[in-house]
Design a protein around this motif. Structure first.
Motif, PDB file in Angstrom:
ATOM      1  N   LYS A 183      -4.390   4.914 -16.071  1.00  0.00           N
ATOM      2  CA  LYS A 183      -5.374   4.988 -15.274  1.00  0.00           C
ATOM      3  C   LYS A 183      -5.330   4.306 -13.979  1.00  0.00           C
ATOM      4  O   LYS A 183      -5.979   4.704 -13.022  1.00  0.00           O
ATOM      5  N   LEU A 184      -4.854   2.920 -13.941  1.00  0.00           N
ATOM      6  CA  LEU A 184      -4.683   2.205 -12.903  1.00  0.00           C
ATOM      7  C   LEU A 184      -4.031   2.835 -11.885  1.00  0.00           C
ATOM      8  O   LEU A 184      -4.555   3.122 -10.856  1.00  0.00           O
ATOM      9  N   ALA A 185      -3.019   3.636 -12.220  1.00  0.00           N
ATOM     10  CA  ALA A 185      -2.069   4.161 -11.131  1.00  0.00           C
ATOM     11  C   ALA A 185      -2.921   5.356 -10.536  1.00  0.00           C
ATOM     12  O   ALA A 185      -2.780   5.521  -9.273  1.00  0.00           O
ATOM     13  N   GLN A 186      -3.482   6.233 -11.453  1.00  0.00           N
ATOM     14  CA  GLN A 186      -4.373   7.111 -10.795  1.00  0.00           C
ATOM     15  C   GLN A 186      -5.483   6.911 -10.045  1.00  0.00           C
ATOM     16  O   GLN A 186      -5.950   7.603  -8.868  1.00  0.00           O
ATOM     17  N   ARG A 187      -5.937   5.608 -10.217  1.00  0.00           N
ATOM     18  CA  ARG A 187      -7.075   5.199  -9.615  1.00  0.00           C
ATOM     19  C   ARG A 187      -6.435   4.784  -8.139  1.00  0.00           C
ATOM     20  O   ARG A 187      -7.010   4.896  -7.011  1.00  0.00           O
ATOM     21  N   GLY A 188      -5.377   3.986  -7.999  1.00  0.00           N
ATOM     22  CA  GLY A 188      -4.776   3.618  -6.950  1.00  0.00           C
ATOM     23  C   GLY A 188      -4.445   4.952  -5.962  1.00  0.00           C
ATOM     24  O   GLY A 188      -4.655   5.005  -4.732  1.00  0.00           O
ATOM     25  N   ARG A 189      -4.349   6.121  -6.849  1.00  0.00           N
ATOM     26  CA  ARG A 189      -3.815   7.184  -5.899  1.00  0.00           C
ATOM     27  C   ARG A 189      -5.048   7.858  -5.295  1.00  0.00           C
ATOM     28  O   ARG A 189      -5.233   8.323  -3.900  1.00  0.00           O
ATOM     29  N   GLN A 190      -6.196   7.874  -5.920  1.00  0.00           N
ATOM     30  CA  GLN A 190      -7.527   8.199  -5.625  1.00  0.00           C
ATOM     31  C   GLN A 190      -7.947   7.438  -4.383  1.00  0.00           C
ATOM     32  O   GLN A 190      -8.436   8.165  -3.477  1.00  0.00           O
ATOM     33  N   LEU A 191      -7.837   6.048  -4.606  1.00  0.00           N
ATOM     34  CA  LEU A 191      -8.128   5.363  -3.413  1.00  0.00           C
ATOM     35  C   LEU A 191      -7.349   5.598  -2.134  1.00  0.00           C
ATOM     36  O   LEU A 191      -7.943   5.676  -0.895  1.00  0.00           O
ATOM     37  N   GLY A 192      -6.057   5.886  -2.642  1.00  0.00           N
ATOM     38  CA  GLY A 192      -5.155   6.131  -1.364  1.00  0.00           C
ATOM     39  C   GLY A 192      -5.628   7.459  -0.687  1.00  0.00           C
ATOM     40  O   GLY A 192      -5.492   7.637   0.573  1.00  0.00           O
ATOM     41  N   ARG A 193      -5.771   8.477  -1.493  1.00  0.00           N
ATOM     42  CA  ARG A 193      -6.320   9.704  -0.696  1.00  0.00           C
ATOM     43  C   ARG A 193      -7.552   9.499   0.136  1.00  0.00           C
ATOM     44  O   ARG A 193      -7.689  10.105   1.039  1.00  0.00           O
ATOM     45  N   ALA A 194      -8.455   8.773  -0.451  1.00  0.00           N
ATOM     46  CA  ALA A 194      -9.709   8.526   0.235  1.00  0.00           C
ATOM     47  C   ALA A 194      -9.328   7.785   1.594  1.00  0.00           C
ATOM     48  O   ALA A 194      -9.974   8.173   2.719  1.00  0.00           O
ATOM     49  N   ALA A 367      -3.100  -1.024   3.652  1.00  0.00           N
ATOM     50  CA  ALA A 367      -3.668  -0.500   2.431  1.00  0.00           C
ATOM     51  C   ALA A 367      -2.996   0.611   1.628  1.00  0.00           C
ATOM     52  O   ALA A 367      -2.810   0.240   0.325  1.00  0.00           O
ATOM     53  N   LEU A 368      -2.585   1.481   2.436  1.00  0.00           N
ATOM     54  CA  LEU A 368      -1.768   2.710   1.750  1.00  0.00           C
ATOM     55  C   LEU A 368      -0.477   1.948   1.017  1.00  0.00           C
ATOM     56  O   LEU A 368      -0.055   2.650   0.064  1.00  0.00           O
ATOM     57  N   ASP A 369       0.226   1.187   1.777  1.00  0.00           N
ATOM     58  CA  ASP A 369       1.504   0.477   1.366  1.00  0.00           C
ATOM     59  C   ASP A 369       1.121  -0.230  -0.179  1.00  0.00           C
ATOM     60  O   ASP A 369       1.791  -0.089  -1.153  1.00  0.00           O
ATOM     61  N   SER A 370       0.125  -0.937  -0.138  1.00  0.00           N
ATOM     62  CA  SER A 370      -0.297  -1.793  -1.260  1.00  0.00           C
ATOM     63  C   SER A 370      -0.705  -0.770  -2.469  1.00  0.00           C
ATOM     64  O   SER A 370      -0.322  -1.057  -3.669  1.00  0.00           O
ATOM     65  N   LEU A 371      -1.432   0.188  -2.130  1.00  0.00           N
ATOM     66  CA  LEU A 371      -1.630   1.028  -3.140  1.00  0.00           C
ATOM     67  C   LEU A 371      -0.772   1.895  -3.792  1.00  0.00           C
ATOM     68  O   LEU A 371      -0.732   2.223  -4.906  1.00  0.00           O
ATOM     69  N   LEU A 372       0.320   2.364  -3.025  1.00  0.00           N
ATOM     70  CA  LEU A 372       1.639   2.832  -3.639  1.00  0.00           C
ATOM     71  C   LEU A 372       2.442   1.920  -4.235  1.00  0.00           C
ATOM     72  O   LEU A 372       2.650   2.205  -5.262  1.00  0.00           O
ATOM     73  N   ALA A 373       2.543   0.829  -3.925  1.00  0.00           N
ATOM     74  CA  ALA A 373       3.109  -0.239  -4.668  1.00  0.00           C
ATOM     75  C   ALA A 373       2.388  -0.391  -6.041  1.00  0.00           C
ATOM     76  O   ALA A 373       3.095  -0.577  -7.168  1.00  0.00           O
ATOM     77  N   LEU A 374       1.212  -0.394  -6.078  1.00  0.00           N
ATOM     78  CA  LEU A 374       0.356  -0.487  -7.505  1.00  0.00           C
ATOM     79  C   LEU A 374       0.730   0.871  -8.162  1.00  0.00           C
ATOM     80  O   LEU A 374       1.038   0.460  -9.523  1.00  0.00           O
ATOM     81  N   PHE A 375       0.689   2.050  -7.691  1.00  0.00           N
ATOM     82  CA  PHE A 375       1.263   3.196  -8.386  1.00  0.00           C
ATOM     83  C   PHE A 375       2.351   2.959  -9.005  1.00  0.00           C
ATOM     84  O   PHE A 375       2.676   3.306 -10.431  1.00  0.00           O
TER      85      PHE A 375
END
Length: 414
Positions: A183-194, A367-375
């Motif tokens: 769920k956390l990974a998918q949330r990170g991906r959704q935020l990245g897409r936004a 921010a995209l770098d951070s969200l991908l790292a989270l994923f």
């Protein structure tokens, strides 16, 4: 182990608890409606979750009352696939709907709670030997399938209820953590897409992929066409389209190119932070090569993108961009140029136009770098936990390992 016994599914069912779906004519596509009672189909069962989920279709309550009342499932029921992908199993959750209709391709078990629990039956049917048993007993006429009789005769090892609860508490703790990570990974991906939409909105230009390569900003290419005579070990594993998971590489190599051909392979091997995209069959599956992955050989149906130092795009930007409508719309036009299976060749890849971030987008790129790292972190932890669960599962469900030992292993992992 002296407390354990073997019991057939039919013996573990509550009275009238083992039922199938309706006859074909009782539930057809024209019965579906926007709202009503959800129907459990094969798509609602997943190997990634112990609960049914995904998008449901519905039937009107009056249709259920008139013709489908014998085919209902309620929270706590266990659902099995009757035809289709045999071996699928899931539990009806207690959080969404009060009742469901079981489709023609599923079967429902309502357990006798004095003898077992839905969770224990679920994990028993996740055992590879039980899945193999189901497939071995399938009726091969037409689409392979099983029936209520076959399901009812399958026997599982059953300890006393308190031991069942202790076993499932260990396994569910792992699965709950995996679900939270996913769920956390998918949330990170959704935020990245936004965020990507904001970057694209501020893009100063758009350039073709081959132009970026000519400017030494980006390297791209397809994989190595391995000859059968080149296979062997020691060597480099072959990374195929099937190994590209949901954003990452999910499978270990099963074929290898002998090390003596390393020079001939050239640049067509993986490097950390390469972004890879499938170009044949299921076009557009995207992944990024993690730091810890051993060097592998790309297959011809995999295209790699390698960002150069000083490039206006980053690996994270590319990873998100290849999942965006910008790429999907371009790929849709290119892959439909032949009557064969969907395919994008290297020339097509070079013609793709990528939005180039502007100088004011540095913060968004970070921010995209951070969200991908989270994923990647969440996904990687889930894979490690899944490996632990899969190791513990057969040992716990057979009594080979004590619950306390398993609890200790899980505590260390969590």
């Amino acid at each position: 182990m002296s407390e354990w016994r073997t019991a057939r599914v039919s013996e573990l069912a509550a009275p009238g608890g083992l039922v199938g779906g309706p006859f074909g004519s009782s539930l057809v596509g024209t019965d579906y409606s926007p709202t009503g009672v959800p129907v459990i189909r094969g798509v609602n069962l997943s190997t990634r979750s112990r609960y049914i989920g995904n998008e449901f279709v519905f039937v009107p309550p009056e249709k259920v009352e008139r013709a489908l009342s014998r085919n209902l499932a309620r929270p706590g029921d266990v659902i099995f696939t009757q035809r289709g992908t045999l071996g699928q199993v899931a539990i009806v959750p207690s959080t969404d709907h009060e009742m469901y209709v079981v489709s023609q391709s599923q079967m429902r078990l309502r357990v006798d709670t004095a003898k077992t629990t839905p969770e224990f039956v679920y994990y028993s049917f996740c055992l590879p030997r039980i899945v193999d048993l189901i497939n071995s007993r399938a009726i091969a006429t037409g689409v392979p399938h099983i029936n209520l009789g076959i399901l009812g005769e399958i026997a599982i090892a059953v300890p006393p209820i308190d031991i069942q609860n202790a076993i499932t508490s260990v396994l569910t703790a792992v699965d709950d953590k995996i679900a939270a990570n996913n769920k956390l990974a998918q949330r990170g991906r959704q935020l990245g897409r936004a965020l990507l939409i904001d970057v694209i909105g501020g893009a100063t230009s758009a350039q073709r992929v081959d132009d970026l390569q000519r400017q030494s900003m980006l390297a791209f290419g397809d994989g190595y066409r391995t000859k059968r005579s080149e296979l062997g070990q020691p060597g480099l594993g072959i990374l195929r389209v099937a190994d590209i998971g949901d954003g990452t590489v999910d499978a270990a190599a099963i074929d290898f190119v002998s090390s003596q051909y390393r020079a001939a392979i050239g640049q067509k091997t993986s490097r950390p932070n390469d972004v890879i995209v499938s170009t044949k069959g299921t076009v557009g599956r995207v992944a990024i090569i993690p730091e810890e992955m051993p060097e592998s050989v790309y297959s011809p149906q995999v295209c790699y993108f390698r960002v150069s130092r000083g490039s206006p795009v980053t690996p994270a930007y590319l990873w998100f961009w290849f999942q965006s409508d910008r790429f999907i719309s371009q790929a849709a036009l290119l892959k439909s140029q032949t009557d064969m299976a969907d395919y994008i060749n290297l020339s097509d890849i070079g013609s793709l136009t990528i939005d180039i971030p502007g100088p004011d987008d540095v913060g968004l790129l970070g921010a995209l770098d951070s969200l991908l790292a989270l994923f990647i972190q969440a996904h990687g932890e889930s894979r490690s936990l899944a490996a632990i669960r899969d190791t513990l599962l057969p040992r716990l469900m057979s009594g080979e390992i004590r619950v306390r030992e398993a609890e200790k292993a899980v505590e260390e992992a969590l």
